[in-house]
Design a protein around this motif. Structure first.
Motif, PDB file in Angstrom:
ATOM      1  N   VAL A  45      -0.895  31.143 -14.128  1.00 28.84           N
ATOM      2  CA  VAL A  45      -0.058  32.425 -14.298  1.00 28.84           C
ATOM      3  C   VAL A  45       0.841  32.511 -13.251  1.00 28.84           C
ATOM      4  O   VAL A  45       1.141  31.903 -12.013  1.00 28.84           O
ATOM      5  CB  VAL A  45      -1.197  33.772 -14.063  1.00 28.84           C
ATOM      6  N   ILE A  46       1.931  33.225 -13.788  1.00 30.70           N
ATOM      7  CA  ILE A  46       3.325  33.560 -12.639  1.00 30.70           C
ATOM      8  C   ILE A  46       3.389  35.060 -13.155  1.00 30.70           C
ATOM      9  O   ILE A  46       3.710  35.691 -13.952  1.00 30.70           O
ATOM     10  CB  ILE A  46       4.464  32.758 -13.399  1.00 30.70           C
ATOM     11  N   ILE A  47       3.346  35.874 -11.789  1.00 34.08           N
ATOM     12  CA  ILE A  47       3.434  37.064 -11.816  1.00 34.08           C
ATOM     13  C   ILE A  47       4.210  37.649 -10.826  1.00 34.08           C
ATOM     14  O   ILE A  47       4.237  37.337  -9.395  1.00 34.08           O
ATOM     15  CB  ILE A  47       1.828  37.816 -11.473  1.00 34.08           C
ATOM     16  N   ASP A  48       5.110  38.833 -11.312  1.00 31.07           N
ATOM     17  CA  ASP A  48       6.217  39.247 -10.205  1.00 31.07           C
ATOM     18  C   ASP A  48       5.469  40.701  -9.697  1.00 31.07           C
ATOM     19  O   ASP A  48       4.508  41.274 -10.507  1.00 31.07           O
ATOM     20  CB  ASP A  48       7.394  39.561 -10.771  1.00 31.07           C
ATOM     21  N   GLY A  49       5.921  40.916  -8.554  1.00 31.21           N
ATOM     22  CA  GLY A  49       5.243  41.959  -7.889  1.00 31.21           C
ATOM     23  C   GLY A  49       5.713  42.243  -6.566  1.00 31.21           C
ATOM     24  O   GLY A  49       6.462  41.551  -5.813  1.00 31.21           O
ATOM     25  N   LYS A  50       4.762  43.141  -5.545  1.00 26.94           N
ATOM     26  CA  LYS A  50       4.817  43.315  -4.399  1.00 26.94           C
ATOM     27  C   LYS A  50       3.441  42.803  -3.673  1.00 26.94           C
ATOM     28  O   LYS A  50       2.383  43.008  -4.125  1.00 26.94           O
ATOM     29  CB  LYS A  50       5.397  44.559  -3.730  1.00 26.94           C
ATOM     30  N   ILE A  51       3.531  42.286  -2.242  1.00 22.39           N
ATOM     31  CA  ILE A  51       2.511  41.983  -1.905  1.00 22.39           C
ATOM     32  C   ILE A  51       2.110  42.989  -0.691  1.00 22.39           C
ATOM     33  O   ILE A  51       3.047  43.361   0.087  1.00 22.39           O
ATOM     34  CB  ILE A  51       2.436  40.697  -1.194  1.00 22.39           C
ATOM     35  N   ASN A  90      -5.953  31.443  -0.831  1.00 23.05           N
ATOM     36  CA  ASN A  90      -5.292  30.080  -0.516  1.00 23.05           C
ATOM     37  C   ASN A  90      -3.679  30.516  -0.565  1.00 23.05           C
ATOM     38  O   ASN A  90      -3.131  29.719  -0.859  1.00 23.05           O
ATOM     39  CB  ASN A  90      -5.234  29.289  -1.697  1.00 23.05           C
ATOM     40  N   VAL A  91      -3.223  31.624   0.243  1.00 24.20           N
ATOM     41  CA  VAL A  91      -1.964  32.060   0.450  1.00 24.20           C
ATOM     42  C   VAL A  91      -1.725  31.184   1.693  1.00 24.20           C
ATOM     43  O   VAL A  91      -2.144  31.452   2.931  1.00 24.20           O
ATOM     44  CB  VAL A  91      -1.925  33.367   0.947  1.00 24.20           C
ATOM     45  N   GLU A  92      -0.741  30.048   1.600  1.00 20.51           N
ATOM     46  CA  GLU A  92      -0.464  29.281   2.802  1.00 20.51           C
ATOM     47  C   GLU A  92       0.471  29.828   3.485  1.00 20.51           C
ATOM     48  O   GLU A  92       1.095  29.601   4.568  1.00 20.51           O
ATOM     49  CB  GLU A  92      -0.195  27.829   2.296  1.00 20.51           C
ATOM     50  N   HIS A  93       1.630  30.481   2.875  1.00 20.21           N
ATOM     51  CA  HIS A  93       2.782  31.044   3.636  1.00 20.21           C
ATOM     52  C   HIS A  93       3.232  32.310   2.827  1.00 20.21           C
ATOM     53  O   HIS A  93       3.088  32.433   1.446  1.00 20.21           O
ATOM     54  CB  HIS A  93       3.904  29.942   3.495  1.00 20.21           C
ATOM     55  N   LEU A  94       4.067  32.982   3.584  1.00 17.23           N
ATOM     56  CA  LEU A  94       4.641  34.299   2.961  1.00 17.23           C
ATOM     57  C   LEU A  94       6.093  34.605   3.046  1.00 17.23           C
ATOM     58  O   LEU A  94       6.333  34.112   4.446  1.00 17.23           O
ATOM     59  CB  LEU A  94       3.845  35.327   3.318  1.00 17.23           C
ATOM     60  N   PRO A  95       6.923  34.787   2.369  1.00 20.89           N
ATOM     61  CA  PRO A  95       8.136  35.241   2.806  1.00 20.89           C
ATOM     62  C   PRO A  95       8.370  36.590   3.586  1.00 20.89           C
ATOM     63  O   PRO A  95       7.410  37.124   3.693  1.00 20.89           O
ATOM     64  CB  PRO A  95       8.883  35.360   1.498  1.00 20.89           C
ATOM     65  N   ASN A  96       9.468  36.626   4.140  1.00 22.18           N
ATOM     66  CA  ASN A  96       9.905  37.869   5.234  1.00 22.18           C
ATOM     67  C   ASN A  96       9.742  38.851   4.450  1.00 22.18           C
ATOM     68  O   ASN A  96       9.072  39.983   4.917  1.00 22.18           O
ATOM     69  CB  ASN A  96      11.066  37.551   5.997  1.00 22.18           C
ATOM     70  N   ASN A  97      10.238  39.190   3.252  1.00 21.82           N
ATOM     71  CA  ASN A  97      10.333  40.376   2.366  1.00 21.82           C
ATOM     72  C   ASN A  97       9.210  40.369   1.421  1.00 21.82           C
ATOM     73  O   ASN A  97       9.220  39.285   0.543  1.00 21.82           O
ATOM     74  CB  ASN A  97      11.486  40.420   1.836  1.00 21.82           C
ATOM     75  N   ASN A 100       9.404  42.165  -3.331  1.00 21.36           N
ATOM     76  CA  ASN A 100       9.982  41.635  -4.296  1.00 21.36           C
ATOM     77  C   ASN A 100       9.748  40.027  -4.400  1.00 21.36           C
ATOM     78  O   ASN A 100      10.451  39.369  -4.230  1.00 21.36           O
ATOM     79  CB  ASN A 100      11.392  41.850  -4.733  1.00 21.36           C
ATOM     80  N   VAL A 101       8.441  39.678  -5.137  1.00 14.79           N
ATOM     81  CA  VAL A 101       8.117  38.121  -4.822  1.00 14.79           C
ATOM     82  C   VAL A 101       7.513  37.792  -6.406  1.00 14.79           C
ATOM     83  O   VAL A 101       7.072  38.560  -7.101  1.00 14.79           O
ATOM     84  CB  VAL A 101       7.054  38.120  -3.800  1.00 14.79           C
ATOM     85  N   GLN A 102       7.467  36.385  -6.348  1.00 18.51           N
ATOM     86  CA  GLN A 102       6.847  36.053  -7.645  1.00 18.51           C
ATOM     87  C   GLN A 102       5.753  35.124  -7.305  1.00 18.51           C
ATOM     88  O   GLN A 102       5.989  33.998  -6.267  1.00 18.51           O
ATOM     89  CB  GLN A 102       7.731  35.072  -8.283  1.00 18.51           C
ATOM     90  N   MET A 132       7.178  32.997  -3.954  1.00 16.22           N
ATOM     91  CA  MET A 132       8.585  32.795  -3.940  1.00 16.22           C
ATOM     92  C   MET A 132       9.317  34.112  -3.895  1.00 16.22           C
ATOM     93  O   MET A 132       8.697  35.133  -4.499  1.00 16.22           O
ATOM     94  CB  MET A 132       9.082  32.207  -5.121  1.00 16.22           C
ATOM     95  N   GLN A 133      10.459  34.306  -2.948  1.00 11.81           N
ATOM     96  CA  GLN A 133      11.145  35.404  -2.791  1.00 11.81           C
ATOM     97  C   GLN A 133      11.972  35.699  -3.767  1.00 11.81           C
ATOM     98  O   GLN A 133      12.647  34.673  -4.385  1.00 11.81           O
ATOM     99  CB  GLN A 133      11.781  35.340  -1.727  1.00 11.81           C
ATOM    100  N   LEU A 134      12.066  36.795  -4.604  1.00 12.43           N
ATOM    101  CA  LEU A 134      12.759  37.011  -5.648  1.00 12.43           C
ATOM    102  C   LEU A 134      14.181  37.814  -5.168  1.00 12.43           C
ATOM    103  O   LEU A 134      14.173  38.585  -4.331  1.00 12.43           O
ATOM    104  CB  LEU A 134      12.197  37.837  -6.842  1.00 12.43           C
ATOM    105  N   GLU A 135      15.070  37.959  -5.958  1.00 14.12           N
ATOM    106  CA  GLU A 135      16.325  38.933  -5.714  1.00 14.12           C
ATOM    107  C   GLU A 135      15.845  40.281  -5.810  1.00 14.12           C
ATOM    108  O   GLU A 135      15.214  40.515  -6.744  1.00 14.12           O
ATOM    109  CB  GLU A 135      17.268  38.553  -6.442  1.00 14.12           C
ATOM    110  N   PRO A 136      16.319  41.012  -5.107  1.00 17.21           N
ATOM    111  CA  PRO A 136      15.971  42.550  -5.034  1.00 17.21           C
ATOM    112  C   PRO A 136      16.318  43.050  -6.496  1.00 17.21           C
ATOM    113  O   PRO A 136      17.375  42.706  -7.158  1.00 17.21           O
ATOM    114  CB  PRO A 136      16.974  43.236  -4.059  1.00 17.21           C
ATOM    115  N   VAL A 137      15.622  43.907  -7.012  1.00 17.07           N
ATOM    116  CA  VAL A 137      15.787  44.600  -8.388  1.00 17.07           C
ATOM    117  C   VAL A 137      16.228  45.987  -8.204  1.00 17.07           C
ATOM    118  O   VAL A 137      15.444  46.761  -7.524  1.00 17.07           O
ATOM    119  CB  VAL A 137      14.484  44.628  -9.334  1.00 17.07           C
ATOM    120  N   ASP A 138      17.335  46.443  -8.530  1.00 14.52           N
ATOM    121  CA  ASP A 138      17.883  47.740  -8.772  1.00 14.52           C
ATOM    122  C   ASP A 138      17.276  48.425  -9.925  1.00 14.52           C
ATOM    123  O   ASP A 138      17.636  48.030 -10.898  1.00 14.52           O
ATOM    124  CB  ASP A 138      19.272  47.775  -8.681  1.00 14.52           C
TER     125      ASP A 138
END
Length: 230
Positions: A45-51, A90-97, A100-102, A132-138
């Motif tokens: 699966v590929i899911i967009d959202g916030k952590i 199994n989260v090995e790394h997280l982006p700074n923001n 808005n992630v995938q 993966m960090q996504l571009e901010p969504v307006d």
């Protein structure tokens, strides 16, 4: 030692070194959550959202498999059965923001409550492959959800203040009704902004406050105008 035995010895040594390096890599990369075995035959699966950090539900039974993070999807995903939060393993790394992630990973549609059968919960589980960090969504909102609530609270604070002035006899009924009508006008402007506002998936409490509560029935200010407008 003959050539054949040398080859066998070298092969065994190489295997031991490779296994040691592999264990070291898993241990050093597993900085956020424990690496656990991923069941076979899962759905990718590929899911967009916030952590967000995982919060243990009130009165939930103890479990040794609590996740460190959960994913709040930004829209409905049929394979997740409408879950509001998804436990991440199994989260090995997280982006700074994290807003808005995938997240890509593996999900078991047959066992959505993989680690929590003893708790009777329906929290979904994803074994993470990548974040993966996504571009901010307006969302096109003129105001934030909190700003809308702050405006509402301010209007009703002014209402309580002017009502106290009227009850104390400091202003006339005509002045009271005139001020109430002005506040009611501000309230209608606020409601229009709320109708044009896009609420995120994790803001359903705020959505219900407006659309299933405040804006569904005559407001306190409207009722007070009707009571005093002879």
């Amino acid at each position: 030692m003959d050539t054949k035995n040398k080859v066998i010895l070298i092969s065994i040594s190489a295997a031991i070194i490779a296994a040691t390096v592999s264990v070291y890599i898993v241990q050093t990369q597993s900085t956020d959550t424990e690496i656990v075995a991923v069941p076979v035959d899962l759905l990718h699966v590929i899911i967009d959202g916030k952590i967000k950090p995982y919060e243990i539900p009130l009165n939930a039974p103890y479990s040794e498999n609590e996740p460190t993070f959960v994913l709040v999807p930004n829209k409905s995903y049929p394979e997740l059965y409408g879950a509001i939060q998804v436990a991440l393993y199994n989260v090995e790394h997280l982006p700074n923001n994290l807003e808005n992630v995938q997240v890509s990973g593996y999900f078991d549609p047959e066992s959505p409550d993989w680690y929590y059968p003893e708790q009777g919960r329906t929290k979904q589980v994803i074994f993470v492959e990548d974040v993966m960090q996504l571009e901010p969504v307006d969302l096109g909102n003129k105001y934030t959800t909190q700003q809308l609530r702050d405006r509402y609270d301010q209007i009703h604070k002014e209402f309580e203040d002017i009502k106290e002035e009227f009850v104390s006899g400091n202003i006339s009924q005509e002045q009271y009704v005139s001020t109430l009508e002005s506040l009611a006008g501000h309230e209608l402007e606020l409601f229009q902004d709320v109708k044009e506002h896009t609420f995120e998936r994790d803001e359903m409490t705020q959505y219900n406050f407006w659309h299933r509560g405040v804006m569904k029935f005559p407001t306190t200010i409207e009722q007070e105008i009707s009571k005093n407008n002879f």
